[in-house]
Design a protein around this motif. Sequence first.
Motif, PDB file in Angstrom:
ATOM      1  N   LYS A  56       3.623 -13.988  -5.196  1.00 26.16           N
ATOM      2  CA  LYS A  56       2.296 -14.603  -5.252  1.00 26.16           C
ATOM      3  C   LYS A  56       1.210 -13.664  -4.719  1.00 26.16           C
ATOM      4  N   ARG A  57       1.623 -12.534  -4.156  1.00 26.31           N
ATOM      5  CA  ARG A  57       0.662 -11.566  -3.591  1.00 26.31           C
ATOM      6  C   ARG A  57       0.930 -10.206  -4.224  1.00 26.31           C
ATOM      7  N   VAL A  58       0.548 -10.066  -5.461  1.00 31.81           N
ATOM      8  CA  VAL A  58       0.914  -8.838  -6.165  1.00 31.81           C
ATOM      9  C   VAL A  58      -0.307  -7.950  -6.405  1.00 31.81           C
ATOM     10  N   LYS A  64       3.689 -12.145  13.406  1.00 28.98           N
ATOM     11  CA  LYS A  64       3.887 -13.127  14.479  1.00 28.98           C
ATOM     12  C   LYS A  64       3.581 -14.527  13.955  1.00 28.98           C
ATOM     13  N   ARG A  65       2.516 -14.617  13.159  1.00 29.19           N
ATOM     14  CA  ARG A  65       2.157 -15.931  12.609  1.00 29.19           C
ATOM     15  C   ARG A  65       3.271 -16.484  11.726  1.00 29.19           C
ATOM     16  N   LEU A  66       4.039 -15.575  11.130  1.00 32.80           N
ATOM     17  CA  LEU A  66       5.148 -16.031  10.275  1.00 32.80           C
ATOM     18  C   LEU A  66       6.437 -16.233  11.076  1.00 32.80           C
ATOM     19  N   GLY A  67       6.388 -15.896  12.375  1.00 31.48           N
ATOM     20  CA  GLY A  67       7.607 -15.981  13.205  1.00 31.48           C
ATOM     21  C   GLY A  67       8.563 -14.849  12.892  1.00 31.48           C
ATOM     22  N   GLN A 110       7.566  -3.141   8.741  1.00 35.35           N
ATOM     23  CA  GLN A 110       6.459  -3.898   8.131  1.00 35.35           C
ATOM     24  C   GLN A 110       5.130  -3.212   8.406  1.00 35.35           C
ATOM     25  N   ASN A 111       4.184  -3.324   7.479  1.00 37.01           N
ATOM     26  CA  ASN A 111       2.875  -2.684   7.716  1.00 37.01           C
ATOM     27  C   ASN A 111       1.699  -3.620   7.401  1.00 37.01           C
ATOM     28  N   PHE A 112       1.774  -4.832   7.950  1.00 33.74           N
ATOM     29  CA  PHE A 112       0.626  -5.728   7.817  1.00 33.74           C
ATOM     30  C   PHE A 112      -0.220  -5.670   9.082  1.00 33.74           C
ATOM     31  N   ARG A 113      -1.380  -6.286   9.006  1.00 37.25           N
ATOM     32  CA  ARG A 113      -2.308  -6.273  10.135  1.00 37.25           C
ATOM     33  C   ARG A 113      -1.608  -6.902  11.351  1.00 37.25           C
ATOM     34  N   PRO A 114      -1.719  -6.279  12.533  1.00 41.52           N
ATOM     35  CA  PRO A 114      -1.049  -6.863  13.696  1.00 41.52           C
ATOM     36  C   PRO A 114      -1.385  -8.344  13.829  1.00 41.52           C
ATOM     37  N   ILE A 169      -3.514  10.774   5.530  1.00 41.77           N
ATOM     38  CA  ILE A 169      -2.974  10.059   6.686  1.00 41.77           C
ATOM     39  C   ILE A 169      -1.869   9.087   6.268  1.00 41.77           C
ATOM     40  N   ASP A 170      -1.975   8.534   5.074  1.00 36.45           N
ATOM     41  CA  ASP A 170      -0.937   7.596   4.633  1.00 36.45           C
ATOM     42  C   ASP A 170       0.416   8.288   4.522  1.00 36.45           C
ATOM     43  N   THR A 171       0.425   9.447   3.868  1.00 32.45           N
ATOM     44  CA  THR A 171       1.713  10.124   3.705  1.00 32.45           C
ATOM     45  C   THR A 171       2.212  10.645   5.053  1.00 32.45           C
ATOM     46  N   THR A 224      12.092 -10.988  -4.005  1.00 30.62           N
ATOM     47  CA  THR A 224      10.860 -11.742  -3.778  1.00 30.62           C
ATOM     48  C   THR A 224      11.184 -12.877  -2.810  1.00 30.62           C
ATOM     49  N   LEU A 225      10.295 -13.080  -1.857  1.00 32.83           N
ATOM     50  CA  LEU A 225      10.467 -14.188  -0.900  1.00 32.83           C
ATOM     51  C   LEU A 225       9.085 -14.635  -0.476  1.00 32.83           C
ATOM     52  N   ASP A 226       8.781 -15.888  -0.681  1.00 34.79           N
ATOM     53  CA  ASP A 226       7.504 -16.394  -0.182  1.00 34.79           C
ATOM     54  C   ASP A 226       7.678 -16.730   1.294  1.00 34.79           C
ATOM     55  N   LEU A 227       7.167 -15.847   2.134  1.00 31.96           N
ATOM     56  CA  LEU A 227       7.361 -16.015   3.576  1.00 31.96           C
ATOM     57  C   LEU A 227       6.379 -17.016   4.180  1.00 31.96           C
ATOM     58  N   SER A 228       5.478 -17.530   3.362  1.00 30.28           N
ATOM     59  CA  SER A 228       4.586 -18.564   3.921  1.00 30.28           C
ATOM     60  C   SER A 228       5.312 -19.917   3.939  1.00 30.28           C
ATOM     61  N   PHE A 233       0.835  -1.206   0.000  1.00 30.46           N
ATOM     62  CA  PHE A 233       0.000   0.000   0.000  1.00 30.46           C
ATOM     63  C   PHE A 233       0.877   1.267   0.000  1.00 30.46           C
ATOM     64  N   LEU A 234       0.571   2.234   0.884  1.00 28.70           N
ATOM     65  CA  LEU A 234       1.255   3.524   0.787  1.00 28.70           C
ATOM     66  C   LEU A 234       1.924   3.977   2.089  1.00 28.70           C
ATOM     67  N   ALA A 235       1.239   3.754   3.226  1.00 26.70           N
ATOM     68  CA  ALA A 235       1.677   4.379   4.479  1.00 26.70           C
ATOM     69  C   ALA A 235       3.130   4.075   4.830  1.00 26.70           C
ATOM     70  N   TYR A 242      -7.556  -4.722  13.969  1.00 30.12           N
ATOM     71  CA  TYR A 242      -8.352  -4.125  12.897  1.00 30.12           C
ATOM     72  C   TYR A 242      -7.478  -3.657  11.737  1.00 30.12           C
ATOM     73  N   GLY A 243      -8.018  -3.784  10.523  1.00 34.69           N
ATOM     74  CA  GLY A 243      -7.327  -3.269   9.345  1.00 34.69           C
ATOM     75  C   GLY A 243      -7.697  -1.806   9.127  1.00 34.69           C
ATOM     76  N   ALA A 244      -6.881  -1.107   8.354  1.00 35.21           N
ATOM     77  CA  ALA A 244      -7.146   0.321   8.171  1.00 35.21           C
ATOM     78  C   ALA A 244      -6.644   0.829   6.829  1.00 35.21           C
ATOM     79  N   PHE A 245      -7.385   1.768   6.280  1.00 36.13           N
ATOM     80  CA  PHE A 245      -6.913   2.548   5.142  1.00 36.13           C
ATOM     81  C   PHE A 245      -7.058   4.024   5.518  1.00 36.13           C
TER      82      PHE A 245
HETATM   83  C1  LIG Z   1      -4.234  -2.634   4.627  1.00 37.66           C
HETATM   84  C2  LIG Z   1      -4.787  -3.912   5.282  1.00 37.66           C
HETATM   85  C3  LIG Z   1      -6.199  -3.644   5.809  1.00 37.66           C
HETATM   86  C4  LIG Z   1      -4.835  -4.989   4.210  1.00 37.66           C
HETATM   87  O1  LIG Z   1      -5.283  -6.184   4.783  1.00 37.66           O
HETATM   88  P1  LIG Z   1      -5.080  -7.590   4.056  1.00 37.66           P
HETATM   89  O2  LIG Z   1      -4.923  -7.391   2.586  1.00 37.66           O
HETATM   90  O3  LIG Z   1      -6.157  -8.474   4.525  1.00 37.66           O
HETATM   91  O4  LIG Z   1      -3.622  -8.065   4.564  1.00 37.66           O
HETATM   92  P2  LIG Z   1      -3.149  -8.392   6.059  1.00 37.66           P
HETATM   93  O5  LIG Z   1      -2.242  -7.304   6.501  1.00 37.66           O
HETATM   94  O6  LIG Z   1      -4.277  -8.730   6.960  1.00 37.66           O
HETATM   95  O7  LIG Z   1      -2.340  -9.730   5.820  1.00 37.66           O
HETATM   96  C5  LIG Z   1      -1.258  -9.777   4.981  1.00 37.66           C
HETATM   97  C6  LIG Z   1      -0.996 -11.220   4.643  1.00 37.66           C
HETATM   98  O8  LIG Z   1       0.050 -11.228   3.674  1.00 37.66           O
HETATM   99  C7  LIG Z   1       1.012 -12.152   4.077  1.00 37.66           C
HETATM  100  N1  LIG Z   1       2.302 -11.766   3.504  1.00 37.66           N
HETATM  101  C8  LIG Z   1       2.882 -10.551   3.487  1.00 37.66           C
HETATM  102  N2  LIG Z   1       4.073 -10.608   2.860  1.00 37.66           N
HETATM  103  C9  LIG Z   1       4.231 -11.901   2.484  1.00 37.66           C
HETATM  104  C10 LIG Z   1       5.262 -12.589   1.793  1.00 37.66           C
HETATM  105  N3  LIG Z   1       6.355 -11.984   1.357  1.00 37.66           N
HETATM  106  N4  LIG Z   1       5.079 -13.913   1.580  1.00 37.66           N
HETATM  107  C11 LIG Z   1       3.965 -14.554   2.000  1.00 37.66           C
HETATM  108  N5  LIG Z   1       2.967 -13.958   2.659  1.00 37.66           N
HETATM  109  C12 LIG Z   1       3.113 -12.625   2.886  1.00 37.66           C
HETATM  110  C13 LIG Z   1       0.979 -12.090   5.586  1.00 37.66           C
HETATM  111  O9  LIG Z   1       1.567 -13.219   6.136  1.00 37.66           O
HETATM  112  C14 LIG Z   1      -0.520 -12.032   5.828  1.00 37.66           C
HETATM  113  O10 LIG Z   1      -1.059 -13.307   5.719  1.00 37.66           O
HETATM  114  P3  LIG Z   1      -2.130 -13.865   6.824  1.00 37.66           P
HETATM  115  O11 LIG Z   1      -3.341 -12.982   6.691  1.00 37.66           O
HETATM  116  O12 LIG Z   1      -2.377 -15.255   6.359  1.00 37.66           O
HETATM  117  O13 LIG Z   1      -1.524 -13.741   8.162  1.00 37.66           O
HETATM  118  C15 LIG Z   1      -3.852  -4.370   6.443  1.00 37.66           C
HETATM  119  O14 LIG Z   1      -2.637  -4.817   5.891  1.00 37.66           O
HETATM  120  C16 LIG Z   1      -3.548  -3.265   7.437  1.00 37.66           C
HETATM  121  O15 LIG Z   1      -4.405  -2.858   8.188  1.00 37.66           O
HETATM  122  N6  LIG Z   1      -2.287  -2.773   7.475  1.00 37.66           N
HETATM  123  C17 LIG Z   1      -1.854  -1.768   8.418  1.00 37.66           C
HETATM  124  C18 LIG Z   1      -2.359  -0.398   8.062  1.00 37.66           C
HETATM  125  C19 LIG Z   1      -1.898   0.020   6.691  1.00 37.66           C
HETATM  126  O16 LIG Z   1      -0.713   0.161   6.429  1.00 37.66           O
HETATM  127  N7  LIG Z   1      -2.882   0.282   5.820  1.00 37.66           N
HETATM  128  C20 LIG Z   1      -2.609   0.706   4.464  1.00 37.66           C
HETATM  129  C21 LIG Z   1      -2.499   2.171   4.425  1.00 37.66           C
HETATM  130  S1  LIG Z   1      -1.960   2.735   2.863  1.00 37.66           S
END
Ligand SMILES: CC(C)(COP(=O)(O)OP(=O)(O)OC[C@H]1O[C@@H](n2cnc3c(N)ncnc32)[C@H](O)[C@@H]1OP(=O)(O)O)[C@@H](O)C(=O)NCCC(=O)NCCS
Length: 451
Positions: A41-43, A113-116, A105-109, A178-180, A81-85, A17-19, A146-149
């Motif tokens: 695989k997640r593009v 952790k699930r990936l270690g 990193q900016n994924f959902r809290p 808010i992202d920037t 590129t790295l498949d972290l799963s 995303f952007l933030a 919670y997720g956020a945009f």
């Molecule tokens: C934006 C958001 C709502 C998107 O949600 P989402 O698309 O459902 O993605 P999530 O963050 O929940 O999950 C990301 C997944 O990608 C996976 N992933 C990320 N990078 C990866 C990689 N290189 N290889 C494999 N998996 C990867 C994570 O393991 C996770 O998988 P899981 O759900 O099975 O645990 C969420 O990421 C979020 O709230 N982020 C924080 C706030 C933010 O930055 N928002 C965007 C503002 S521009």
Amino acid sequence: MKRMPLEGVRIITIEDFLALPWGTKMLADLGAEVILVQSHKRVGTRLAGAFSGVLDNKLGGKFWNRNGRNFAFSRNKLMLTLDLSKPKGVEILKELVKISDVVTQNFRPGAMKRLGLDYYSLRKVKPDLIYLSSSGYGEEGIWEGYGAFARTIDGMCGLSNLCGYIGGEPQRANPSYIDTTQGWNNAIAVLMALYYRRRTGKGQWIDNSMYEVGVTCIGEALMDYQMNDRIAPRPGNRHSSWAPHGCYKCRGDDKWVTIVARSDKEWEDLCSAMGSPSWTKDKKFAGSLSRWKNQDELDKKIEEWTSNKDQYEVMRLLQGVGVPSGPVLDAKGLLLDPHLKERDFFPRFKGNNDLGESGARPCVNLPFKLSLTPSSIRFHDTLGGHNEYILSQLLGKSADEIAELRKEGIISEEPVIPEGFTPQPIELERLKEVGTIRDYDKNFREILDIK
Ligand SMILES: CC(C)(COP(=O)(O)OP(=O)(O)OC[C@H]1O[C@@H](n2cnc3c(N)ncnc32)[C@H](O)[C@@H]1OP(=O)(O)O)[C@@H](O)C(=O)NCCC(=O)NCCS
């Protein structure tokens, strides 16, 4: 080349995303070696959503590498590129962490952790690691998962309530304000942690929440309630005590200028710049409170004066007498703005790799200039463009090992395109019809002098 402020700092960023990308772009522009880790695989965001547009609307070849967001947020980043799963992907990331300074990193809290790959797991492999989590609501708290945009945070943090016309509905603070802002805060937090680590040898975890960053943007409204028990209405273009304070129509289609007069002195200077017409002597406009109370009429009168003038002409006239004023510009106006041109704010980037077509396209520079150690725009990478370099040069993997990783699908330079997805050209005329765009210039390359 001049030395850069963050030379020697290596940052691994697992982002989307952007933030966060906005903040790590700044660190990369300042010379940090930023390694962008993504899964081929997640593009999703390369193919859809904001900035999915492909340069010049050309969809052939490796179109995913000519994607707008790549150009805007991922410059100067080495792409891995790295498949972290897969455990092997995680193992490689940990090897990389050992020789790096910062992980962001900016994924959902919970996702990391699930990936270690959360802070406590990675601290075991690199005790002085700096780790930044950029999330919607923070890593702890009742809304942690919670997720956020930007749009959703805008509403919660109070900004939307303060944007919009008087008496109108709450508005989004466009575009993704808010992202920037979160991006800048991410960069500042990493710099502070690097500074602290240099003094003490200690790393730390940074928990940055978009929600809280957003709340810091409305400090004045919070203070008003804390101290005065007041909740302000949506102010539109107006100010709580200064008048005139607005946006006025100028000559031309959708051309506007802003004018702010804070004091009687600035009001008098504004009047003289307007040629001191008789209406300015009316006692309704004599004092600041009176001008504020009669703003509707005041704004109309000022607009009568601005409406047959060029927006830059108004700015020059008013700035000439010390009254702050400026044209309201759009993207085209900014790209052609003589002041930004003189300050080299849109340097021309020479294309590289698969992005050769980006040619001499203007890029947005950092807004500050360091006289000794300026930032620079050095390259744009392609998906997995530095797989070989990172795996062999930094991690010492053999050609056979790299080939095996490619075979197992841990790395790749080609994305896995979701089934049924075909890139669609952007049809400008149709977008205009449905109102998604206001207008477009077929000859924009000529206008911007893009060869
Ligand atoms: C934006 C958001 C709502 C998107 O949600 P989402 O698309 O459902 O993605 P999530 O963050 O929940 O999950 C990301 C997944 O990608 C996976 N992933 C990320 N990078 C990866 C990689 N290189 N290889 C494999 N998996 C990867 C994570 O393991 C996770 O998988 P899981 O759900 O099975 O645990 C969420 O990421 C979020 O709230 N982020 C924080 C706030 C933010 O930055 N928002 C965007 C503002 S521009």
